[in-house]
Scaffold this active site. Structure first.
Site, PDB file in Angstrom:
ATOM      1  N   LYS A  22       0.840  -1.207   0.000  1.00  0.00           N
ATOM      2  CA  LYS A  22       0.000   0.000   0.000  1.00  0.00           C
ATOM      3  C   LYS A  22       0.872   1.252   0.000  1.00  0.00           C
ATOM      4  O   LYS A  22       0.681   2.158  -0.798  1.00  0.00           O
ATOM      5  CB  LYS A  22      -0.888   0.009   1.237  1.00  0.00           C
ATOM      6  CG  LYS A  22      -1.611   1.333   1.478  1.00  0.00           C
ATOM      7  CD  LYS A  22      -2.516   1.318   2.686  1.00  0.00           C
ATOM      8  CE  LYS A  22      -1.844   1.729   3.955  1.00  0.00           C
ATOM      9  NZ  LYS A  22      -1.626   3.156   4.127  1.00  0.00           N
ATOM     10  N   ASN A  23       1.864   1.295   0.863  1.00  0.00           N
ATOM     11  CA  ASN A  23       2.645   2.525   1.042  1.00  0.00           C
ATOM     12  C   ASN A  23       3.683   2.729  -0.045  1.00  0.00           C
ATOM     13  O   ASN A  23       4.419   3.713  -0.004  1.00  0.00           O
ATOM     14  CB  ASN A  23       3.269   2.551   2.433  1.00  0.00           C
ATOM     15  CG  ASN A  23       2.205   2.759   3.507  1.00  0.00           C
ATOM     16  OD1 ASN A  23       1.044   3.046   3.179  1.00  0.00           O
ATOM     17  ND2 ASN A  23       2.564   2.580   4.753  1.00  0.00           N
ATOM     18  N   ARG A  93      -4.868  10.746   4.334  1.00  0.00           N
ATOM     19  CA  ARG A  93      -3.819  11.743   4.549  1.00  0.00           C
ATOM     20  C   ARG A  93      -2.751  11.670   3.473  1.00  0.00           C
ATOM     21  O   ARG A  93      -2.109  12.656   3.155  1.00  0.00           O
ATOM     22  CB  ARG A  93      -3.166  11.538   5.911  1.00  0.00           C
ATOM     23  CG  ARG A  93      -4.109  11.449   7.077  1.00  0.00           C
ATOM     24  CD  ARG A  93      -3.346  11.175   8.296  1.00  0.00           C
ATOM     25  NE  ARG A  93      -2.466  12.235   8.729  1.00  0.00           N
ATOM     26  CZ  ARG A  93      -1.569  12.934   8.109  1.00  0.00           C
ATOM     27  NH1 ARG A  93      -1.372  12.792   7.005  1.00  0.00           N
ATOM     28  NH2 ARG A  93      -0.823  13.858   8.549  1.00  0.00           N
ATOM     29  N   CYS A 117      -4.924  12.520  12.859  1.00  0.00           N
ATOM     30  CA  CYS A 117      -5.713  11.278  12.772  1.00  0.00           C
ATOM     31  C   CYS A 117      -5.586  10.603  14.133  1.00  0.00           C
ATOM     32  O   CYS A 117      -4.983  11.144  15.055  1.00  0.00           O
ATOM     33  CB  CYS A 117      -5.205  10.384  11.648  1.00  0.00           C
ATOM     34  SG  CYS A 117      -3.648   9.598  12.032  1.00  0.00           S
ATOM     35  N   ARG A 122       0.222  14.453  13.166  1.00  0.00           N
ATOM     36  CA  ARG A 122       0.643  14.234  11.770  1.00  0.00           C
ATOM     37  C   ARG A 122       0.909  15.554  11.026  1.00  0.00           C
ATOM     38  O   ARG A 122       0.294  15.862  10.009  1.00  0.00           O
ATOM     39  CB  ARG A 122      -0.408  13.412  11.023  1.00  0.00           C
ATOM     40  CG  ARG A 122      -0.868  12.147  11.709  1.00  0.00           C
ATOM     41  CD  ARG A 122       0.186  11.074  11.818  1.00  0.00           C
ATOM     42  NE  ARG A 122       0.638  10.531  10.559  1.00  0.00           N
ATOM     43  CZ  ARG A 122       0.025   9.544   9.898  1.00  0.00           C
ATOM     44  NH1 ARG A 122      -1.084   9.072  10.370  1.00  0.00           N
ATOM     45  NH2 ARG A 122       0.499   9.093   8.753  1.00  0.00           N
ATOM     46  N   ASP A 306       4.563   0.457  12.099  1.00  0.00           N
ATOM     47  CA  ASP A 306       3.340  -0.159  11.561  1.00  0.00           C
ATOM     48  C   ASP A 306       3.201  -1.608  12.000  1.00  0.00           C
ATOM     49  O   ASP A 306       2.185  -2.237  11.715  1.00  0.00           O
ATOM     50  CB  ASP A 306       3.335  -0.087  10.030  1.00  0.00           C
ATOM     51  CG  ASP A 306       3.099   1.314   9.538  1.00  0.00           C
ATOM     52  OD1 ASP A 306       3.255   1.563   8.335  1.00  0.00           O
ATOM     53  OD2 ASP A 306       2.781   2.184  10.372  1.00  0.00           O
ATOM     54  N   ARG A 398      -8.687  -0.386   4.506  1.00  0.00           N
ATOM     55  CA  ARG A 398      -7.792   0.605   3.888  1.00  0.00           C
ATOM     56  C   ARG A 398      -6.435  -0.013   3.574  1.00  0.00           C
ATOM     57  O   ARG A 398      -5.743   0.419   2.673  1.00  0.00           O
ATOM     58  CB  ARG A 398      -7.596   1.782   4.853  1.00  0.00           C
ATOM     59  CG  ARG A 398      -8.844   2.619   5.012  1.00  0.00           C
ATOM     60  CD  ARG A 398      -8.508   3.880   5.739  1.00  0.00           C
ATOM     61  NE  ARG A 398      -7.322   4.503   5.152  1.00  0.00           N
ATOM     62  CZ  ARG A 398      -6.618   5.449   5.765  1.00  0.00           C
ATOM     63  NH1 ARG A 398      -6.992   5.866   6.964  1.00  0.00           N
ATOM     64  NH2 ARG A 398      -5.557   5.976   5.197  1.00  0.00           N
TER      65      ARG A 398
HETATM   66  C1  EPZ Z   1       4.154   6.954   6.552  1.00  0.00           C
HETATM   67  O1  EPZ Z   1       3.376   7.983   7.137  1.00  0.00           O
HETATM   68  C2  EPZ Z   1       3.214   5.763   6.357  1.00  0.00           C
HETATM   69  N1  EPZ Z   1       2.139   6.143   5.430  1.00  0.00           N
HETATM   70  C3  EPZ Z   1       2.645   5.340   7.706  1.00  0.00           C
HETATM   71  O2  EPZ Z   1       1.851   4.202   7.505  1.00  0.00           O
HETATM   72  C4  EPZ Z   1       3.797   4.964   8.635  1.00  0.00           C
HETATM   73  O3  EPZ Z   1       3.278   4.641   9.911  1.00  0.00           O
HETATM   74  C5  EPZ Z   1       4.768   6.151   8.747  1.00  0.00           C
HETATM   75  O4  EPZ Z   1       5.208   6.543   7.430  1.00  0.00           O
HETATM   76  C6  EPZ Z   1       6.005   5.801   9.569  1.00  0.00           C
HETATM   77  O5  EPZ Z   1       6.660   4.709   8.990  1.00  0.00           O
HETATM   78  C7  EPZ Z   1       2.398   6.160   4.102  1.00  0.00           C
HETATM   79  O6  EPZ Z   1       3.504   5.867   3.659  1.00  0.00           O
HETATM   80  C8  EPZ Z   1       1.254   6.510   3.216  1.00  0.00           C
HETATM   81  P1  EPZ Z   1       6.198  10.217   8.734  1.00  0.00           P
HETATM   82  P2  EPZ Z   1       3.982   9.477   7.216  1.00  0.00           P
HETATM   83  O7  EPZ Z   1       6.113  11.499   7.990  1.00  0.00           O
HETATM   84  O8  EPZ Z   1       4.871   9.714   6.058  1.00  0.00           O
HETATM   85  C9  EPZ Z   1       6.691  13.580  12.024  1.00  0.00           C
HETATM   86  C10 EPZ Z   1      -0.063   2.935   7.591  1.00  0.00           C
HETATM   87  O9  EPZ Z   1      -0.556   2.373   8.537  1.00  0.00           O
HETATM   88  N2  EPZ Z   1       6.544  14.564  10.927  1.00  0.00           N
HETATM   89  O10 EPZ Z   1       7.326   9.278   8.421  1.00  0.00           O
HETATM   90  O11 EPZ Z   1       2.836  10.404   7.425  1.00  0.00           O
HETATM   91  C11 EPZ Z   1       5.391  12.806  12.292  1.00  0.00           C
HETATM   92  O12 EPZ Z   1       4.570  13.546  13.199  1.00  0.00           O
HETATM   93  C12 EPZ Z   1       0.461   4.338   7.741  1.00  0.00           C
HETATM   94  O13 EPZ Z   1       0.105   2.439   6.450  1.00  0.00           O
HETATM   95  C13 EPZ Z   1       6.700  15.924  11.201  1.00  0.00           C
HETATM   96  O14 EPZ Z   1       6.936  16.318  12.338  1.00  0.00           O
HETATM   97  O15 EPZ Z   1       4.843   9.409   8.535  1.00  0.00           O
HETATM   98  C14 EPZ Z   1       5.891  11.526  12.921  1.00  0.00           C
HETATM   99  O16 EPZ Z   1       6.111  11.742  14.298  1.00  0.00           O
HETATM  100  C15 EPZ Z   1       0.106   4.869   9.100  1.00  0.00           C
HETATM  101  N3  EPZ Z   1       6.589  16.817  10.182  1.00  0.00           N
HETATM  102  C16 EPZ Z   1       7.252  11.298  12.241  1.00  0.00           C
HETATM  103  O17 EPZ Z   1       7.591  12.538  11.628  1.00  0.00           O
HETATM  104  C17 EPZ Z   1       6.336  16.438   8.893  1.00  0.00           C
HETATM  105  O18 EPZ Z   1       6.262  17.309   8.000  1.00  0.00           O
HETATM  106  C18 EPZ Z   1       7.217  10.243  11.150  1.00  0.00           C
HETATM  107  O19 EPZ Z   1       6.126  10.536  10.306  1.00  0.00           O
HETATM  108  C19 EPZ Z   1       6.174  15.052   8.630  1.00  0.00           C
HETATM  109  C20 EPZ Z   1       6.298  14.135   9.659  1.00  0.00           C
END
Ligand code: EPZ
Length: 417
Positions: A22-23, A93, A117, A122, A306, A398
């Protein structure tokens, strides 16, 4: 509201095939907007988020078709509008991923600011800052991100935090910028590498994918490409934990073992016997009760956040006590109170959960809160005595293709009602 009913107590046994990730498929579908020609994507899982993404691209004017080989053809040549409206973004998202490609290829984008969420606030500040560093004008107006640029310019960008979709958004944007970009503290997830491989197949010049430093030489245009999406390592890990928690024997096929090193190591620590082939992983518990394992989530190649809910569920019936530390999201223990309804003994202190293994869980009605938490609840239902009803299963749909069919094939007593 559909629910999933599980009658626990059956050790799973058999083979399960793994779907495309998916990702990886979400950013790859969006990346096709960068091309001047159609792209053909295969090994696409049939998931709600994929349908949502295709709807979003269609609304912008891209034409999409599914051919007889189940490949998705995306022709971006009909693009007429460059918006991702709130009613779509709020359901997924990952829609934020259109931002970089739209600004890079079409010079402008209006994307609703994704809300938080269940698992956390996020924020997307690193996405916006990266785009500004590439020369885009970015403003947030009435809940929308409004971004524009005549032509993006290469830049050196250092991410304060490792962000998967942040890395993906900026990497996509940089492919069409003028000059070279260097992204430091970049995400190293296999899905980021898959996206980079697809972009390079379109004619991009990206090196360093899979390390924490990406170098992207901007080009003037990209073509289309044919591409097969990598297998889903989180789906793979979920079915392996299903085998461990039920003390069964399951082989996951059509997967990529090298993406699961940290998960396989932890499963071996629980006492599972694991054999690995080039595209399969075989877990045999030999009817033994799993031993408790400590988990600390981290960016790849660390232990995936995850997979945390699935291992929390496993630890509820394991021998001993486990310490689970969630370092990525601030609220990713929503599954804990639901597991407690089944009789789990868990104490949460800040971003740490202490799980004391009990001999048995008892079925009860419970509620899914987010995608991976709901997978953890299903796993607990597989082992709980009696019947467990998981509500709000749209969260599961999803991210997991036909989960009840795949678990049913492994012997689980599970049905959607
Ligand atoms: C991706 O989300 C995945 N989604 C998530 O999977 C996964 O849990 C996550 O990466 C971590 O591996 C997709 O790839 C579509 P991040 P993402 O940006 O990119 C902070 C699932 O279940 N952050 O790596 O949104 C954030 O708050 C989903 O398939 C900022 O502060 O996660 C978090 O603490 C759930 N500012 C950390 O970084 C930003 O601009 C990691 O988030 C962006 C992120």
């Amino acid at each position: 509201m559909a629910r999933i009913e599980i009658t626990g107590g059956v050790p799973l046994d058999g083979e399960v095939w793994i779907s495309g990730a998916k990702n990886a498929v979400l950013p790859i579908l969006v990346a096709s907007l960068l091309g001047d020609k159609p792209s053909f994507i295969s090994n696409v899982p049939h998931l709600q988020d994929v349908t949502t993404t295709m709807e979003l691209l269609g609304r912008m004017g891209a034409s999409l078709a599914v051919d007889d080989r189940m490949r998705i053809e995306i022709d971006p040549r009909g693009m007429t509008q460059f918006e991702a409206p709130y009613e779509l973004v709020k359901t997924m998202r990952a829609s934020i991923l259109v931002l970089g490609p739209l600004v890079a290829r079409y010079g402008r984008a209006v994307v609703s600011l994704p809300g938080g969420c269940a698992i956390g606030s996020r924020p997307v500040d690193l996405h916006l800052r990266g785009l500004q560093q590439l020369g885009a004008e970015v403003a947030v107006v009435n809940g929308n991100i409004e971004a524009s640029a005549k032509r993006l310019k290469g830049a050196n960008i250092i991410f304060d935090t490792v962000t998967v979709t942040g890395t993906e958004n900026i990497m996509m944007a940089a492919t069409l910028a003028k000059g070279t970009s260097v992204l430091e503290n970049a995400a190293q997830e296999p899905e980021v590498v898959d996206l980079a491989n697809f972009l390079n197949a379109m004619g991009a010049r990206i090196s360093g994918a899979g390390t924490n430093t990406l170098v992207i030489e901007g080009v003037d245009s990209l073509q289309g490409a044919e591409y097969s999406v990598l297998p889903d390592r989180i789906e793979t890990g979920t079915y392996l934990v299903a085998a461990a928690i039920t003390r069964g024997h399951v082989r996951a096929t059509r997967t990529r073992p090298r993406d699961l090193d940290s998960v396989i190591e932890k499963l071996r620590e629980t006492g599972a016997e694991i054999e690995i082939g080039d595209d399969w992983i075989d877990l045999n518990m030999h009817g033994r009760r799993p031993r408790a394992v400590d988990i600390t989530t981290a960016p790849y190649p660390g232990f995936a956040t995850d997979m945390q809910a699935q291992f929390t569920a496993l630890n509820t019936i394991a021998e001993g006590t486990a310490i689970i530390t969630e370092t990525i999201f601030e609220n990713r223990f929503m599954h804990v109170q639901e597991l407690q309804r089944l009789g789990a003994d868990i104490t949460v202190k800040g971003n740490t959960a202490i799980v004391r293994g009990v001999r048995e869980l008892n079925g009860a009605p419970i509620m899914a809160t987010d995608l991976r938490a709901s997978a953890g609840l299903v796993l607990a239902g597989l082992v709980a005595r009696g019947t467990t009803l998981v509500d709000r299963v749209y969260h599961i749909d999803r991210g997991y293709e036909i989960i009840e069919e795949k678990l049913g094939q492994l012997g689980a007593r599970i049905r959607r009602i």
